[in-house]
Design a protein around this motif. Structure first.
Motif, PDB file in Angstrom:
ATOM      1  N   THR A 261       6.824  -2.585  -1.255  1.00  0.00           N
ATOM      2  CA  THR A 261       6.261  -2.000   0.074  1.00  0.00           C
ATOM      3  C   THR A 261       5.186  -0.688   0.242  1.00  0.00           C
ATOM      4  O   THR A 261       4.365  -0.587   0.163  1.00  0.00           O
ATOM      5  N   TYR A 262       5.479   0.266  -1.742  1.00  0.00           N
ATOM      6  CA  TYR A 262       4.353   1.343  -1.629  1.00  0.00           C
ATOM      7  C   TYR A 262       2.827   0.278  -1.689  1.00  0.00           C
ATOM      8  O   TYR A 262       2.180   0.454  -1.302  1.00  0.00           O
ATOM      9  N   ILE A 263       3.679  -0.293  -2.434  1.00  0.00           N
ATOM     10  CA  ILE A 263       1.833  -0.815  -2.908  1.00  0.00           C
ATOM     11  C   ILE A 263       1.309  -1.962  -2.257  1.00  0.00           C
ATOM     12  O   ILE A 263      -0.514  -1.655  -1.965  1.00  0.00           O
ATOM     13  N   VAL A 264       1.545  -2.641  -1.158  1.00  0.00           N
ATOM     14  CA  VAL A 264       1.765  -3.686  -0.087  1.00  0.00           C
ATOM     15  C   VAL A 264       0.441  -2.119   0.856  1.00  0.00           C
ATOM     16  O   VAL A 264      -0.650  -2.245   1.531  1.00  0.00           O
ATOM     17  N   LEU A 265       1.742  -1.686   0.880  1.00  0.00           N
ATOM     18  CA  LEU A 265       1.083  -0.131   2.535  1.00  0.00           C
ATOM     19  C   LEU A 265       0.198   0.684   1.988  1.00  0.00           C
ATOM     20  O   LEU A 265      -1.165   0.883   2.712  1.00  0.00           O
ATOM     21  N   ASN A 266      -0.020   0.913   1.047  1.00  0.00           N
ATOM     22  CA  ASN A 266      -0.727   2.386   0.536  1.00  0.00           C
ATOM     23  C   ASN A 266      -2.195   1.641  -0.454  1.00  0.00           C
ATOM     24  O   ASN A 266      -2.742   2.729  -0.610  1.00  0.00           O
ATOM     25  N   TYR A 267      -2.070   0.453  -0.801  1.00  0.00           N
ATOM     26  CA  TYR A 267      -3.730  -0.006  -1.586  1.00  0.00           C
ATOM     27  C   TYR A 267      -3.920  -0.780  -1.224  1.00  0.00           C
ATOM     28  O   TYR A 267      -5.234  -1.179  -0.348  1.00  0.00           O
ATOM     29  N   ARG A 268      -3.358  -2.302  -1.281  1.00  0.00           N
ATOM     30  CA  ARG A 268      -3.161  -3.330  -0.127  1.00  0.00           C
ATOM     31  C   ARG A 268      -3.796  -3.818   1.103  1.00  0.00           C
ATOM     32  O   ARG A 268      -5.209  -4.384   1.529  1.00  0.00           O
ATOM     33  N   LEU A 269      -3.005  -2.738   1.714  1.00  0.00           N
ATOM     34  CA  LEU A 269      -3.610  -3.096   3.215  1.00  0.00           C
ATOM     35  C   LEU A 269      -4.835  -2.172   2.782  1.00  0.00           C
ATOM     36  O   LEU A 269      -5.387  -3.274   3.962  1.00  0.00           O
ATOM     37  N   PRO A 270      -4.793  -0.833   2.994  1.00  0.00           N
ATOM     38  CA  PRO A 270      -5.848  -0.277   3.109  1.00  0.00           C
ATOM     39  C   PRO A 270      -7.891  -1.028   3.204  1.00  0.00           C
ATOM     40  O   PRO A 270      -8.377  -1.045   3.565  1.00  0.00           O
ATOM     41  N   LYS A 271      -6.817  -1.558   1.717  1.00  0.00           N
ATOM     42  CA  LYS A 271      -8.353  -1.751   0.937  1.00  0.00           C
ATOM     43  C   LYS A 271      -8.924  -3.053   1.607  1.00  0.00           C
ATOM     44  O   LYS A 271     -10.012  -3.097   2.543  1.00  0.00           O
ATOM     45  N   ALA A 272      -7.575  -4.116   2.935  1.00  0.00           N
ATOM     46  CA  ALA A 272      -7.886  -4.892   3.150  1.00  0.00           C
ATOM     47  C   ALA A 272      -8.838  -4.573   4.876  1.00  0.00           C
ATOM     48  O   ALA A 272      -9.799  -5.450   4.932  1.00  0.00           O
ATOM     49  N   VAL A 273      -8.183  -3.584   5.238  1.00  0.00           N
ATOM     50  CA  VAL A 273      -9.028  -3.133   6.323  1.00  0.00           C
ATOM     51  C   VAL A 273     -10.237  -2.785   6.120  1.00  0.00           C
ATOM     52  O   VAL A 273     -11.015  -3.670   6.688  1.00  0.00           O
TER      53      VAL A 273
END
Lengths: 267, 340
Positions: free
Chosen positions: B53-65
């Motif tokens: 959850t942490y990786i997706v919300l704070n690393y991958r999602l911001p990068k994709a956005v």
């Protein structure tokens, strides 16, 4: 639009009095031509002719307010040209220029529809009225079969017709064309000029064009403005021939004007 | 009637493609997370491991956005430049706008340190420096373009500004400390990662302003397709619309360069690629279309950047050049000329 409707037939669309044109820079004033007086009326085709460099383009630029006159007065539908805002002027004068347009990937209909810009809202939505005017312009210039083609597929003559249709769609009382017949063969030159005359007569617009086609213009125009540098002569082709204006047009060493045929001949 | 085609189908297809690329992008990374788990994070559900959850919300999602914002913004700025300069080769990079932004950042990181001024290097300060730099270079290019009529000359002048900028950056790096130099070089590789949600929000606000300005300029952009003289004769206020377009471009390209570093070729290539699909020059169609296309292409580039060596992410700037340059060459060879 309102001005166009209220102006009475015979009332001049554009009147120039004692106009001097040229360039104004910080250091000096360069006068290119002076003492130009003429009147453009509704439903009339007028040609501006003169030798190369005599100031035809400068005059057209002055009339369309791209540059200002050095002296004299210009009145458009009863008001001075200076009192017009960009938008109001765009509703009174439309242009057809010699320059290439940067994007030829527009379709014919899109190009013509751009002529409605002075009337559309901030984002350029076409109303039913705009669409009707565009259709009208397409019909007037017989462009129905070409309307969905891209401009880069057209020949020079066809493209010139599209740009004229765009000016007609702009629905102005005056249409100004800068050398509309360059790059065209003699058939298409005649075709375009005849088309302009018919348009002036049917739409009751005043149409002004500059040209080097003196003999064609003598045959087709209602009025002519002959620029001679120190002065300009204005009148119907017949009046101008009687006055001997065309004889002054060029230096007499190579060609002479034959008033009987209305053409120039080699000496 | 004129511009009847609404291009509904390509718009729907591209929106779906955008969604697909977005999901693919956040599924990829150094840690393997099952797709079902990613979906459950996105939908606010539970995951097997809290770290996911942490990786997706704070690393991958911001990068994709960030990829979406960068691609969309650069594509719009490229479109604006190509119409304003009536030149198919114009783009934020070619005209020296990105070099201007680089100069702004170089002066901020290295110049200030060399002169002994301590500056608080927050991302907002970066954004201001880069936007100011790109705006200055654009103003210089425009003031020259008023005197020089030939658009080829303007492009060459843009390239010259680029060389001047890199020379100044060279001088600055010669005098600065290794630490500051490294900071600058890492910035210039370009990176979409390491963005906090607050920074993303700031970038989003700046980009929205730029895009709103572009929307306000839509009518004059269409008029400019016929050239400035015709546009003026149709009532366009040339000076005002030119300022609006330049202002929008420097906001878009400047702020993106500040946050993501110089990202090459997206601004130049996307408008051309878009015109292959949406065969029109009407900016009311093209503006939303390049936003979609730019976002899709940037997501793909970012996915490639982290794919092969899953341990490391390659510099995004290199990927966009590797993808972008051949595309431009292919367009020129296959289409013979870039009609725009």
């Amino acid at each position: 639009m309102t001005t166009a409707m209220t102006s009475i037939t015979g009332h001049p669309v554009l009147r120039a009095e004692k106009l001097a044109i040229g360039y104004l820079s910080r250091k000096a004033t360069t006068t290119i031509a002076r003492d130009i007086s003429f009147e453009l009326s509704r439903g009339e085709l007028t040609a501006v002719i003169g030798a190369n460099g005599i100031g035809k383009s400068t005059l057209l630029r002055t009339l369309s307010k791209i540059q200002s006159a050095l002296s004299g007065t210009l009145t458009l539908s009863g008001k001075t040209l200076d009192s017009y805002s960009n938008i109001r002027l765009a509703q009174e004068i439309s242009l057809v220029l010699t320059e290439q347009i940067p994007s030829r990937n527009l379709t014919v209909a899109e190009t013509i529809a751009l002529g409605r810009q002075p009337y559309t809202n901030w984002i350029g939505n076409l109303t039913a009225e705009d669409t009707r005017k565009v259709r009208e312009a397409i019909t007037l210039l017989h462009l129905e079969t070409l309307q969905h083609k891209k401009c880069y597929t057209l020949s020079d003559g066809q493209f010139q017709k599209v740009m004229i249709a765009r000016a007609i769609a702009q629905d102005t009382s005056l249409v100004i064309l800068d050398e509309p017949t360059t790059h065209l063969d003699v058939y298409h030159k005649t075709y375009i000029l005849k088309l302009l005359r018919d348009l002036a007569h049917t739409t009751q617009k005043s149409i002004l064009y500059s040209s080097h086609e003196i003999d064609l213009s003598i045959q087709l125009c209602d009025k002519m403005l002959v620029m001679l540098g120190q002065r300009a002569d204005f009148g119907t082709p017949c009046e101008l021939i009687e006055r001997g204006t065309f004889r002054e047009l060029f230096p007499p060493d190579l060609i002479e004007f034959d008033p009987n045929t209305g053409t120039f001949r080699i000496r | 009637m004129p511009a009847v085609r609404s291009y509904k189908i390509p718009f729907i297809l591209f929106s779906l493609l955008l969604l697909l690329c977005f999901l693919t992008n956040i599924s990829m990374g150094s840690v393997r997370i099952p797709f079902s788990q990613i979906l459950s994070v996105l939908l606010g559900g539970e995951t097997e491991k809290p770290s996911w959850t942490y990786i997706v919300l704070n690393y991958r999602l911001p990068k994709a956005v960030m990829a979406v914002l960068t691609g969309a913004g650069l594509a719009v700025s490229g479109l604006l430049m190509q119409t304003l300069f009536r030149n198919p080769l114009a783009g934020p990079f070619v005209l020296g706008i990105s070099s201007g932004a680089s100069l702004g950042v170089a002066i901020l990181i290295m110049g200030a340190a060399t002169l002994g001024i301590s500056v608080f290097l927050s991302s907002t300060v970066f954004a201001i420096a880069a936007t100011a730099g790109s705006f200055l270079v654009l103003l210089a290019v425009i003031s020259v373009s008023l005197r020089v009529r030939d658009t080829m000359a303007i492009l060459i002048i843009g390239l010259m500004f680029g060389s001047i900028t890199s020379a100044v950056v060279g001088v600055l790096s010669y005098f600065s400390s290794a630490e500051k130099l490294q900071q600058y070089i890492f910035w210039s590789f370009g990176s979409l990662g390491n963005m906090s949600w607050n920074e993303l929000l700031l970038l989003f606000i700046i980009l929205s302003t730029g895009i709103l300005m572009s929307i306000a300029a839509l009518k004059s952009l269409n008029a400019l397709l016929l050239g400035e003289n015709y546009a003026r004769s149709m009532g366009t206020n040339i000076r005002q619309s030119r300022l609006l377009i330049i202002g929008a471009t420097s906001l878009l390209a400047g702020s993106i360069t500040a946050f993501a570093g110089p990202v090459a070729f997206i601004g130049l290539a996307v408008p051309h690629l878009t015109r292959q699909v949406f065969n029109t020059t009407n900016h009311r169609i093209l503006l939303p279309a390049v936003i979609l296309y730019g976002a899709v292409l940037m997501l793909i580039c970012d996915t490639i950047a982290q794919w092969p060596a899953s341990e490391h992410t390659m510099p995004i700037n290199a990927i966009t050049s590797i993808v972008g340059a051949p595309v431009v060459i292919w367009l020129l060879v296959r289409k013979k000329k870039m009609i725009f």
